[in-house]
Design a protein around this motif. Structure first.
Motif, PDB file in Angstrom:
ATOM      1  N   LYS A  89       0.891  -1.229   0.027  1.00 36.00           N
ATOM      2  CA  LYS A  89       0.208   0.052  -0.176  1.00 36.00           C
ATOM      3  C   LYS A  89       0.717   1.368  -0.065  1.00 36.00           C
ATOM      4  O   LYS A  89       0.638   2.399  -0.689  1.00 36.00           O
ATOM      5  CB  LYS A  89      -0.805  -0.052   1.392  1.00 36.00           C
ATOM      6  CG  LYS A  89      -2.016  -0.734   1.028  1.00 36.00           C
ATOM      7  CD  LYS A  89      -3.238  -0.224   1.965  1.00 36.00           C
ATOM      8  CE  LYS A  89      -4.595  -1.147   1.731  1.00 36.00           C
ATOM      9  NZ  LYS A  89      -5.083  -1.560   2.937  1.00 36.00           N
TER      10      LYS A  89
ATOM     11  N   GLN B 184       2.573   1.521  -3.638  1.00 33.24           N
ATOM     12  CA  GLN B 184       1.953   0.989  -4.881  1.00 33.24           C
ATOM     13  C   GLN B 184       1.924   2.349  -6.183  1.00 33.24           C
ATOM     14  O   GLN B 184       1.809   2.014  -7.130  1.00 33.24           O
ATOM     15  CB  GLN B 184       0.656   0.451  -4.818  1.00 33.24           C
ATOM     16  CG  GLN B 184      -0.459   1.389  -3.998  1.00 33.24           C
ATOM     17  CD  GLN B 184      -1.849   0.928  -3.841  1.00 33.24           C
ATOM     18  OE1 GLN B 184      -2.146   0.070  -4.371  1.00 33.24           O
ATOM     19  NE2 GLN B 184      -2.279   1.432  -2.814  1.00 33.24           N
ATOM     20  N   GLN B 185       1.684   3.568  -5.370  1.00 37.13           N
ATOM     21  CA  GLN B 185       1.526   4.478  -6.290  1.00 37.13           C
ATOM     22  C   GLN B 185       2.943   5.265  -6.793  1.00 37.13           C
ATOM     23  O   GLN B 185       3.006   6.105  -7.884  1.00 37.13           O
ATOM     24  CB  GLN B 185       1.004   5.768  -5.518  1.00 37.13           C
ATOM     25  CG  GLN B 185      -0.343   5.394  -4.888  1.00 37.13           C
ATOM     26  CD  GLN B 185      -1.719   5.014  -5.618  1.00 37.13           C
ATOM     27  OE1 GLN B 185      -1.270   5.226  -6.830  1.00 37.13           O
ATOM     28  NE2 GLN B 185      -2.615   4.971  -5.113  1.00 37.13           N
ATOM     29  N   GLU B 186       3.960   4.630  -6.254  1.00 36.13           N
ATOM     30  CA  GLU B 186       5.341   5.124  -6.908  1.00 36.13           C
ATOM     31  C   GLU B 186       5.408   4.758  -8.469  1.00 36.13           C
ATOM     32  O   GLU B 186       4.989   3.729  -8.636  1.00 36.13           O
ATOM     33  CB  GLU B 186       6.254   4.583  -6.218  1.00 36.13           C
ATOM     34  CG  GLU B 186       6.368   4.832  -4.448  1.00 36.13           C
ATOM     35  CD  GLU B 186       6.584   6.274  -4.248  1.00 36.13           C
ATOM     36  OE1 GLU B 186       7.687   6.877  -4.784  1.00 36.13           O
ATOM     37  OE2 GLU B 186       5.996   6.864  -3.213  1.00 36.13           O
TER      38      GLU B 186
ATOM     39  N   ASN C 144      -1.032  -2.930  -9.331  1.00 35.51           N
ATOM     40  CA  ASN C 144       0.606  -3.204  -9.981  1.00 35.51           C
ATOM     41  C   ASN C 144       0.597  -4.259 -10.656  1.00 35.51           C
ATOM     42  O   ASN C 144      -0.037  -5.518 -10.318  1.00 35.51           O
ATOM     43  CB  ASN C 144       1.491  -2.893  -9.046  1.00 35.51           C
ATOM     44  CG  ASN C 144       1.332  -1.501  -8.045  1.00 35.51           C
ATOM     45  OD1 ASN C 144       0.230  -1.533  -7.591  1.00 35.51           O
ATOM     46  ND2 ASN C 144       2.261  -0.626  -7.976  1.00 35.51           N
TER      47      ASN C 144
END
Ligand SMILES: Cc1ncc(COP(=O)(O)O)c(C=O)c1O
Length: 369
Positions: free
Chosen positions: A49, A52-54, A77
């Motif tokens: 969590k 994951q946005q990187e 992902n």
């Protein structure tokens, strides 16, 4: 209800900073973050969590069950499963958009069979064994493998291998593995097989073997802020993501000559304060550490007194008077306390991988943002 018992504080700010430092070190490449074995004990969901946005993050686990859990928790992902592919799991892999590992001719046959019946196939990477002697196609079979792939019109997304000794001082074996891998890549070119991802780097080789980066690196231990071994030079600054702590639940003044814990192997040499800490080997505390081990409290080290029990351990605080409810740090870095997990691993003759993945039992993971 207040949580009493061991806690693994997960410092996600450090995790992200570690990743950035690794990214700066390896340059513009995709990063496969290895969150298998419950994120090396840190909590796979918590870790995934947080990252994951990187940009450009691919996740990797070992077992398909771990991948299913990540998908069920909303992780979208790209997600690779390292374990031996199972023919009966192919449809699940397709359904959940998982990337599987093909490392035996029977895996390629199963994928071909699935493709002919279902007209689809999961993403897969082919793995060659260049010296780990674990999963992977044999180097001598490379022509047969590429011929099979070509003839059956399979399209592997990636090709990879795994180092056995990249975190050691002597890199000759890793270099010979890399040579073999490069040779396999040359052979693949002859068959006009192209890969989106080429990878064989782990934490050891991120630090030691820059020629092994290709266009994707796989990283586990270094991302968690711990050196993969004591033989690597740590050119990437990282900080420990986990701080493993336990609460003091009782403090007693005892006389000189008092035996402490099972076997009576620790006897006080003077009057002292003995604290009971609610954490034991059933929670992942490394039991052999009691012999020379210590905990950290308000920046000072205090000796573990006697054998670690299943649920509790004792600490000799001398003249210091800790309070019930306060915490001691076992390893990691928090509130002015610091004990590197690698120090414990070296002292008790194990590895940081073993110590971190052992964290379980009643240990609560507390994410610190
Ligand atoms: C196939 C594979 N790649 C990468 C890694 C990550 O290794 P490390 O934690 O040393 O970075 C592992 C971990 O064992 C692995 O099995």
């Amino acid at each position: 209800m207040k949580i009493i018992g061991p806690k693994a504080y997960i410092h996600t700010d450090r995790l992200k900073q570690n990743l950035w430092n690794i990214r700066r070190h390896v340059g513009d490449r995709s990063i496969m973050c290895v969150v298998k074995a419950n994120g090396y004990g840190h909590g796979a969901i918590e870790i995934a969590k947080a990252i994951q946005q990187e940009a450009g993050i691919i996740l990797a686990v070992f077992a398909i069950e771990e991948a299913i859990e990540l998908r069920e928790n909303g992780m979208e992902n790209e997600l690779m499963v390292f374990s031996r592919m199972q023919a009966h799991s192919i449809s699940k892999a397709v359904e959940l958009n998982l990337t599987v590992n093909a490392c035996d001719i029977s895996d390629l046959e199963a994928l071909t069979h699935y493709k002919s019946s279902q007209k689809s196939v999961p993403k897969f990477h082919i793995k060659f064994d260049t010296g780990m002697t674990r999963l992977g196609f044999d180097i001598k079979d490379q022509d047969d493998i590429f011929t099979f792939i070509q003839e059956n019109d399979l399209s592997p997304e990636g090709i990879y291998s795994h180092f056995a000794t990249a975190d050691e001082g002597d890199l000759s074996y890793a270099e010979s593995q890399l040579n073999d891998f490069n040779h396999i890549l040359e052979t693949a070119k002859k068959y006009h097989i192209n890969f989106n991802y080429i990878h064989c780097s782990n934490s050891g080789s991120i630090l030691n073997v820059p020629e092994s980066y290709f266009n994707l690196i796989r990283v586990g231990m270094l991302m968690y802020g711990v050196p993969p071994s004591e033989e690597v030079s740590m050119d990437v600054p990282v900080e420990p993501v986990m701080s493993f702590c336990g609460p003091i639940v009782n403090v007693r003044r005892v006389k000189a000559g008092t035996q402490i814990s099972y076997g009576g192997v620790y006897t006080t040499d003077k009057e002292t304060n003995i604290a009971v800490v609610q954490t034991g080997f059933a929670d992942g505390f490394p039991r052999p550490w009691y012999e020379n081990g210590y905990v950290s409290y308000k920046g000072q080290h205090y000796k573990i007194a006697g054998r670690v029990c299943m649920d509790q351990l004792m600490v000799d605080f001398g003249e210091t008077e800790p309070k019930e409810g306060e915490e001691v740090l076992f390893f990691g870095k928090k509130d002015g306390n610091e004990i590197p997990v690698e120090t414990i691993a070296n002292e008790i003759g194990t590895t940081t991988y073993v110590l971190l993945t052992a964290i379980h039992g009643r240990t609560k993971r507390i994410v610190i943002h």
